[in-house]
Design an enzyme around this catalytic site. Structure first.
Site, short mmCIF file in Angstrom:
data_model
loop_
_atom_site.label_atom_id
_atom_site.label_comp_id
_atom_site.label_asym_id
_atom_site.label_seq_id
_atom_site.Cartn_x
_atom_site.Cartn_y
_atom_site.Cartn_z
N GLY A 208 0.77 -1.23 0.00
CA GLY A 208 0.00 0.00 0.00
C GLY A 208 0.80 1.27 0.00
N THR A 209 2.12 1.19 -0.15
CA THR A 209 2.94 2.40 -0.09
C THR A 209 3.11 3.08 -1.44
OG1 THR A 209 4.87 0.93 -0.21
CG2 THR A 209 4.22 1.73 1.97
N GLY A 210 2.65 2.47 -2.52
CA GLY A 210 2.66 3.16 -3.81
C GLY A 210 3.65 2.63 -4.81
N LYS A 211 4.06 1.37 -4.69
CA LYS A 211 5.05 0.81 -5.64
C LYS A 211 4.45 0.69 -7.04
CE LYS A 211 5.55 -2.86 -3.08
NZ LYS A 211 4.69 -2.46 -1.95
N THR A 212 3.26 0.12 -7.12
CA THR A 212 2.61 -0.02 -8.43
C THR A 212 2.22 1.34 -8.99
OG1 THR A 212 1.75 -2.17 -7.72
CG2 THR A 212 0.76 -1.19 -9.67
N HIS A 428 -11.28 -3.14 32.70
CA HIS A 428 -10.15 -3.58 31.87
C HIS A 428 -9.58 -2.39 31.07
CE1 HIS A 428 -8.03 -6.78 29.44
NE2 HIS A 428 -7.94 -5.74 28.62
N GLU A 429 -10.46 -1.67 30.39
CA GLU A 429 -10.00 -0.54 29.58
C GLU A 429 -9.53 0.61 30.46
OE1 GLU A 429 -9.52 -1.15 26.62
OE2 GLU A 429 -10.72 -2.97 26.50
N HIS A 432 -5.91 -0.04 31.33
CA HIS A 432 -4.99 0.39 30.27
C HIS A 432 -4.73 1.90 30.36
CE1 HIS A 432 -4.60 -3.34 28.14
NE2 HIS A 432 -5.90 -3.44 27.89
#
Length: 650
Positions: A208-212, A428-429, A432
């Site tokens: 997805g970084t733009g090679k194509t 739980h959250e 965090h």
């Protein structure tokens, strides 16, 4: 057989058995011919033809020599029909002639006899058309052209609208790619000084970084023949087809030089030879790779043919393919930084109807670790969300909701939780959030939610810093914050649940990386068992002894347990505030950074980003973007360097 019997040709009229019996009784019938025991042909006398009632049964004028019948009809049982005729003849004393005839339908019999052959010919013709393909190359052309290249050819006549202006960010990669285009446009500029045009360039980077996209931009800018295909196009079930297609591809490219060949996902044929080949049989992919190596090293360097290739698995490519003289240049296409993300947003926001007050800088800051494809998907999701809400423009909140949708998953409104489960998830959250609030190197908190999304029943969302390197203290703080959820369950309920599965998976991987990859453990020392070439993936033997393996297991367990005890200690110290936070979370379902500041005060360790004044809305429908905590780097480059701490799982 009389082919022309009928009303149109000879005036023969259709009749019925009852009408015929009336004609016979009146003495108008001179002859009856019974054909094939089911049809009667009636011939009238000369006197009967003069009657007005038989005016329509005139003789044929087209074929005057033919003695055609005047009437025809079909009857049922022959025996009954004969008895009726004989009875009337005796009663009326008639001399009407009764004859029998057998006719054959030669035309129908002919068609029936050749019908099987026609069916076989149609089937054969259909199969030949299918085998010849849609290119119109003649019957069976696909069979004889199976070794031909499947590359799609683009040239200056094709309407390729993508150019380098459509590729935002990736400045270093674009610079090298533009140089390749210059090689083709004016090769004498470089060859006049004795230089040689490079033979190949390999685009390497996460998905997805733009090679194509870069390759498409080359096709739009170069104005030379551009052959595009995928690595899997070379692979077939027939032995030798891949190598034949490679030869044909390079032959076409050299005939149209200067030209460019682009092979997308080259790892489909470029994997290292001998890897994972336990069967020992002939491998078609190896033959294809050998031919590719020969073609790249065999054609003249000044023929003007350059090979571009793209892959996100450069570690599995064959070393012979990567050496100088084949792929001379390796162009790394990495995840975009803050400035590049802003440029990418500028490209993808053009087709959207956005509000005038939309802050592109804010969107770029809220999406660390997003690739170009992720940003494109985010813009599209934001437009869909705005359309779903019947808005005229796409606003800031739509983009924030789009990030929630992409990172966290679809909100599961139908998920019904019991009050006890909801309370467990809330603590739980909150665990965090509380632990991360008091850790210096933990990522800044954005929001906490107990709204089920995707596979998660709750989540604490963070906005991580974009770090080039990570210290041991940073990794340990992140592990402690990740274990804060399970620690909160033990502190409040004095028991734990299965809700920390994803948390335990994450911290175990981080601890193993500390010990076996980064050399940060004192007992193991400055050693790493990480193999960047990927050779160890196919090995049955571990690179360390059984005694070392036991030490590694103990150290990994010790690191995780120490951070868990650290999280429990922090939560015991702030237990009352933890309960307040969980209570607010149960009421609102979504809380933000400002709610934690109201309970715990200003965070002791504020980053420069956190010190900036922000005023996000505190409603559930107006959510601030939430990003994921960065994972520990592993053998494979992650598609995003951001991650959320998921809470309880189903």
């Amino acid at each position: 057989m009389n082919f022309f019997r009928g009303d149109f040709w000879n005036g023969t009229k259709s009749s019925t058995p009852a009408e015929f019996m009336n004609f016979l009784t009146e003495g108008d019938v001179s002859k009856i011919v019974i054909v094939n025991k089911k049809e009667a042909l009636v011939f009238l006398t000369e006197q009967a033809l003069e009657k007005a009632s038989h005016k329509g049964a005139r003789k044929s004028k087209i074929f005057p020599w033919e003695n055609s019948p005047n009437y025809q009809f079909e009857f049922g049982d022959l025996q009954n029909f004969e008895n009726q005729i004989n009875s009337i003849k005796e009663k009326e004393n008639l001399d009407t002639i009764l004859e029998y005839s057998t006719e054959q339908n030669f035309l129908g019999s002919f068609f029936i006899s050749i019908l099987p052959f026609l069916i076989l010919m149609l089937i054969w013709f259909f199969l030949m058309r299918r085998m010849s393909g849609s290119s119109g190359g003649g019957m069976g052309s696909q069979i004889f052209s199976i070794g031909k290249s499947k590359a799609r050819l683009f040239n200056e006549k094709d309407n390729i609208k993508i150019n380098f202006n459509d590729v935002a960010g990736l400045e270093g990669a674009k610079e090298e790619i533009q140089e390749i285009v210059e090689f083709l446009k004016s090769p004498e500029k470089f060859t006049s000084l004795g230089g040689k045009i490079p033979r190949g360039a390999l685009l390497v980077g996460p998905p997805g970084t733009g090679k194509t996209l870069l390759a498409k931009a080359v096709a739009g800018e170069a104005k030379v023949p551009f052959f595009s295909l995928s690595g899997s196009d070379f692979v077939e079930m027939f032995v030798g087809v891949g190598a034949s297609r490679v030869r044909d591809l390079f032959k076409q490219a050299k005939d149209k030089s200067p030209s460019i060949i682009f092979i997308d996902e080259i790892d489909a044929i470029g994997r290292s030879r001998g890897k994972n080949n336990f069967v020992g049989s002939n491998d078609e992919r190896e033959n294809t790779l050998n031919q590719l190596l020969t073609e790249m090293d065999g054609f003249d360097t000044n023929t003007g043919v350059i090979v571009l290739a793209a892959t996100n698995r450069a570690d599995v490519l064959d070393k012979a393919l990567m050496r100088a003289g084949r792929f001379d240049r390796q162009i790394h296409v990495d995840l975009p930084n803050l400035i590049e993300r802003k440029e990418i947003f500028g490209v993808h926001l053009k087709p959207l109807k956005t509000g005038k007050t939309l802050d592109v800088d804010f969107l770029a800051r809220q999406t660390p670790g997003f690739s170009g494809a992720d940003i494109a998907n985010m813009c599209n999701e934001a437009a869909l969300i705005a359309a779903r809400k019947s808005r005229k423009t796409v606003g800031k909140q739509d983009f924030l909701d789009a990030v929630d949708r992409i990172v966290g998953g679809l909100e599961r409104k139908s998920k019904v939780l019991s009050q006890k489960e909801k309370q467990t998830i809330a603590f739980h959250e909150s665990g965090h959030a509380t632990v991360s609030w008091f850790l210096e190197h933990a990522a800044p908190l954005v929001k906490v939610t107990i709204v089920p999304r995707g596979i998660s029943l709750g989540a604490a969302w963070y906005l991580p810093e974009e770090r080039a390197i990570v210290s041991e203290e940073q990794m340990l703080d992140e592990m402690c914050a990740t274990l804060g959820g399970r620690a909160a369950e033990e502190v409040i309920f004095n028991k734990i649940s299965t809700g920390a599965l994803s948390d335990l998976e994450k911290v175990t991987k981080q601890a193993r990386a500390i010990v076996t990859i980064y050399g940060l453990n004192k007992k193991i020392g400055n050693l790493t068992y990480y193999d960047s070439t990927g050779q160890s993936d196919y090995s049955f033997i571990k690179p360390y002894s059984e005694e070392t393996a036991r030490v590694i297991d103990k150290e990994i367990s010790a690191i995780v347990e120490n951070q868990y005890k650290r999280a429990v200690k922090l939560l015991v110290k702030h237990k009352e505030n933890l309960k307040k936070l969980a209570k607010i979370l149960i009421e609102k379902e979504v809380i933000f950074k400002e709610d934690l500041e109201a309970i715990f005060g200003v965070r002791p360790f504020q980053s420069e980003e956190e010190k900036k004044p922000k005023s996000p809305p505190k409603t559930r429908n107006s959510r601030v973007v939430a990003k994921k905590v960065p994972k520990t780097p592993s053998k494979k480059a992650p598609s995003k360097n951001a991650e959320k701490n998921t809470g309880d799982r189903s």
